[in-house]
Design a protein around this motif. Structure first.
Motif, PDB file in Angstrom:
ATOM      1  N   GLU A  18       0.866  -1.170   0.000  1.00 33.65           N
ATOM      2  CA  GLU A  18       0.000   0.000   0.000  1.00 33.65           C
ATOM      3  C   GLU A  18       0.908   1.227   0.000  1.00 33.65           C
ATOM      4  O   GLU A  18       2.025   1.173   0.521  1.00 33.65           O
ATOM      5  CB  GLU A  18      -0.916   0.021   1.229  1.00 33.65           C
ATOM      6  CG  GLU A  18      -1.855  -1.167   1.357  1.00 33.65           C
ATOM      7  CD  GLU A  18      -2.896  -1.235   0.255  1.00 33.65           C
ATOM      8  OE1 GLU A  18      -3.210  -0.183  -0.351  1.00 33.65           O
ATOM      9  OE2 GLU A  18      -3.395  -2.338  -0.008  1.00 33.65           O
ATOM     10  N   ARG A  22       0.130   9.113  -4.357  1.00 30.58           N
ATOM     11  CA  ARG A  22       0.128   8.635  -5.735  1.00 30.58           C
ATOM     12  C   ARG A  22       1.505   8.201  -6.215  1.00 30.58           C
ATOM     13  O   ARG A  22       1.618   7.573  -7.267  1.00 30.58           O
ATOM     14  CB  ARG A  22      -0.425   9.719  -6.654  1.00 30.58           C
ATOM     15  CG  ARG A  22       0.423  10.978  -6.716  1.00 30.58           C
ATOM     16  CD  ARG A  22      -0.238  12.049  -7.577  1.00 30.58           C
ATOM     17  NE  ARG A  22      -0.397  11.613  -8.940  1.00 30.58           N
ATOM     18  CZ  ARG A  22      -1.025  12.312  -9.878  1.00 30.58           C
ATOM     19  NH1 ARG A  22      -1.572  13.485  -9.554  1.00 30.58           N
ATOM     20  NH2 ARG A  22      -1.119  11.874 -11.110  1.00 30.58           N
ATOM     21  N   ASN A  58      -5.572   8.151  -0.304  1.00 30.01           N
ATOM     22  CA  ASN A  58      -4.951   6.871   0.032  1.00 30.01           C
ATOM     23  C   ASN A  58      -5.297   6.438   1.447  1.00 30.01           C
ATOM     24  O   ASN A  58      -5.570   5.258   1.691  1.00 30.01           O
ATOM     25  CB  ASN A  58      -3.437   6.958  -0.155  1.00 30.01           C
ATOM     26  CG  ASN A  58      -3.031   7.002  -1.608  1.00 30.01           C
ATOM     27  OD1 ASN A  58      -3.507   7.833  -2.369  1.00 30.01           O
ATOM     28  ND2 ASN A  58      -2.153   6.100  -2.018  1.00 30.01           N
TER      29      ASN A  58
END
Length: 204
Positions: A18, A22, A58
């Motif tokens: 993860e 970006r 995110n």
């Protein structure tokens, strides 16, 4: 950093990351699902300090923020610990993003990229379930539903375990090892690895 109860070598390891934002190099979590010759899966995950700001998008996706990673090791320490384990068998990723993220993080930190043999479970899934093309696709979201997999999407450990389960399900469906599935698909098969897959019949 690596659990003491692991039992290498494994037949393959599924791997997922993860990211904090970006940027592909902004790894904030890694997950590994280590699969032995009997299909048992040993899963663990590690938080990583990306040394970069987290984007709201995110964090909303995976639930990880700067506070969670405050005391976590940075990528150079993590990859130094994981690379010896990962180099011993094929590394399964679901799509090519994880490989690109590792390469990007190595470049960002001025590290040599580990010599790993990457295998794409999307390619394996396409061979096992061609009927999903144009009918849900071969992403983990659809495969979770179609194969009745139980995992929490966008957690690196959970996604790694899901990718491992996709490979095992594909082997069960086709009656062939993932190496044979890849060879039939025309993809580059893994190098010679420790494996107990002799019970699979070769493709005709």
């Amino acid at each position: 950093m690596i659990p003491d109860d692991l039992r290498p070598p494994y037949r393959f390891i599924a791997f997922d990351v993860e990211t904090a934002n970006r940027n592909a190099h902004s790894i904030c979590q890694v997950g590994l699902a280590c699969v032995d010759d009997w299909g048992q899966i040993d899963t663990f995950s590690l938080l990583v300090d990306p040394a970069e700001p987290f984007s709201d998008f995110n964090t909303q996706l995976h639930g990880i923020d700067a506070k969670a990673c405050r005391d976590a090791p940075q990528f150079p320490e993590v990859i130094a610990a994981l690379a010896p384990l990962m180099a011993r068998q094929p590394i399964v990723q679901h799509s090519s993003f994880d490989q690109r993220a590792v390469a990007a993080a190595c470049g960002w930190h001025g590290l040599e990229v580990p010599d790993l043999h990457w295998v794409d479970s999307v390619t394996i899934a396409r061979r096992a379930w061609p009927e999903f093309k144009g009918n849900g696709g071969h992403g983990l979201g659809h495969l979770k539903q179609a194969l009745s997999l139980q995992f929490q999407h966008h957690d690196a450990g959970e996604d790694a375990r899901a990718a491992a389960q996709v490979v095992l399900c594909a082997e069960e469906k086709t009656g062939h090892s993932f190496v044979e599935i890849l060879a039939k698909q025309g993809a580059k098969p893994p190098r010679e690895w420790h494996s107990a897959t002799a019970y699979y019949e070769p493709f005709e």
